[in-house]
Design an enzyme around this catalytic site. Structure first.
Site, PDB file in Angstrom:
ATOM      1  N   ASP A  98       0.832  -1.202   0.000  1.00  0.00           N
ATOM      2  CA  ASP A  98       0.000   0.000   0.000  1.00  0.00           C
ATOM      3  C   ASP A  98       0.869   1.256   0.000  1.00  0.00           C
ATOM      4  O   ASP A  98       2.014   1.230   0.462  1.00  0.00           O
ATOM      5  CB  ASP A  98      -0.869   0.059   1.271  1.00  0.00           C
ATOM      6  CG  ASP A  98      -1.816  -1.112   1.370  1.00  0.00           C
ATOM      7  OD1 ASP A  98      -2.153  -1.691   0.330  1.00  0.00           O
ATOM      8  OD2 ASP A  98      -2.206  -1.439   2.509  1.00  0.00           O
TER       9      ASP A  98
HETATM   10  N1  URA Z   1      -1.377  -5.890   4.039  1.00  0.00           N
HETATM   11  C1  URA Z   1      -1.762  -4.603   4.121  1.00  0.00           C
HETATM   12  O1  URA Z   1      -2.731  -4.290   4.801  1.00  0.00           O
HETATM   13  N2  URA Z   1      -1.064  -3.689   3.428  1.00  0.00           N
HETATM   14  C2  URA Z   1       0.012  -3.973   2.683  1.00  0.00           C
HETATM   15  O2  URA Z   1       0.613  -3.084   2.076  1.00  0.00           O
HETATM   16  C3  URA Z   1       0.405  -5.318   2.611  1.00  0.00           C
HETATM   17  C4  URA Z   1      -0.312  -6.258   3.304  1.00  0.00           C
END
Ligand code: URA
Length: 244
Positions: free
Chosen positions: A101
């Site tokens: 993310d």
């Molecule tokens: N899980 C999440 O919530 N965010 C990420 O970036 C990777 C795994």
């Protein structure tokens, strides 16, 4: 392949600028300076520019990036936000193995080896990923049990995770969570489902490859030992896993 295209694919310069380098006698093929525009190179030819070897664009490249928060895991962002491309060294085009993310930091593999990427992302292989989450509130024994058993995320159920409690403070906790799925925002949603919004998230490990002390924003080449370990990833996860 034409030499100027080879240099462009390798990220040295645009084709036109590569022609300029060739014309100025800065490029050697197999140790011999070439100045003829239109020179062609074959697989296995050694090319260097001003004495620096240029890796073939057809060579496989494997990189580890410590992605910072605030960077998109895409090659281009229509909204003009920073992307991982801004952090990569010049060289053959690579793509990320999965994504993190915008607000997650940590280890991200990049490669132009499509077959390995496919394998590492396929739910059947269930590659384990470890995240360090700083979450709001005090993690309880029940929470640890729930994470270990698998958390309901509404329409889907996140499979069982491995939990290591790093610290429990008055208003926040730090937890290492190892999951073998790749659902969208999975870790954040798992903690949210338990009433602990994630305050910060870093991926520490992707399968056998650890983030270690790679500085934020830096890249390094994957070690041959790590690559061999990634290639040994076997189909050992439950076959009913689905990615979203
Ligand atoms: N899980 C999440 O919530 N965010 C990420 O970036 C990777 C795994």
């Amino acid at each position: 392949m034409r030499l100027n295209a080879y240099l462009a694919h390798a990220g040295v310069a645009s084709r036109r600028a590569a022609d300029g380098l060739i014309a100025r006698g800065m490029v050697r093929v197999n140790g011999r300076t070439v100045t003829a525009l239109g020179t062609r190179v074959q697989p296995g030819d050694r090319v260097d520019v001003s004495g620096t070897p240029v890796a073939s664009a057809t060579e496989s490249v494997y990189l580890v990036l410590h992605k910072p928060v605030g960077v998109m895991t895409t090659l281009r962002d229509p909204q003009g936000r920073r992307t991982i491309v801004d952090l990569l060294p010049r060289g053959p085009r690579v793509v990320p193995v999965g994504r993190l993310d915008f607000d997650t930091s940590g280890i991200l593999l990049l490669t132009n080896d499509g077959a390995l990427t496919h394998r590492l992302l396929h739910p059947r292989f269930g590659v384990e990923k470890t995240y360090r989450a700083t979450i709001a509130g005090r993690l309880t024994g029940d929470d640890v049990h729930a994470l270990g058993a698998g958390v309901d995320l509404g329409a889907v159920h996140a499979s069982e995770a491995k939990v290591r409690v790093v610290a429990v403070r008055r208003d926040h906790s730090i937890v290492d969570l190892t999951v073998h799925e790749g659902r969208n925002r999975q870790v954040r949603r798992m903690f949210e489902a338990l009433g602990h919004p994630v305050l910060a998230l870093t991926r520490l490990r992707f399968g056998p490859v650890a983030l270690g002390d790679l500085p934020v924003g830096a890249t390094r080449a994957l070690h041959p030992r790590e690559l061999a370990a990634l290639r040994r990833v076997r189909e050992d996860a439950p076959s009913d896993q689905r990615s979203e």
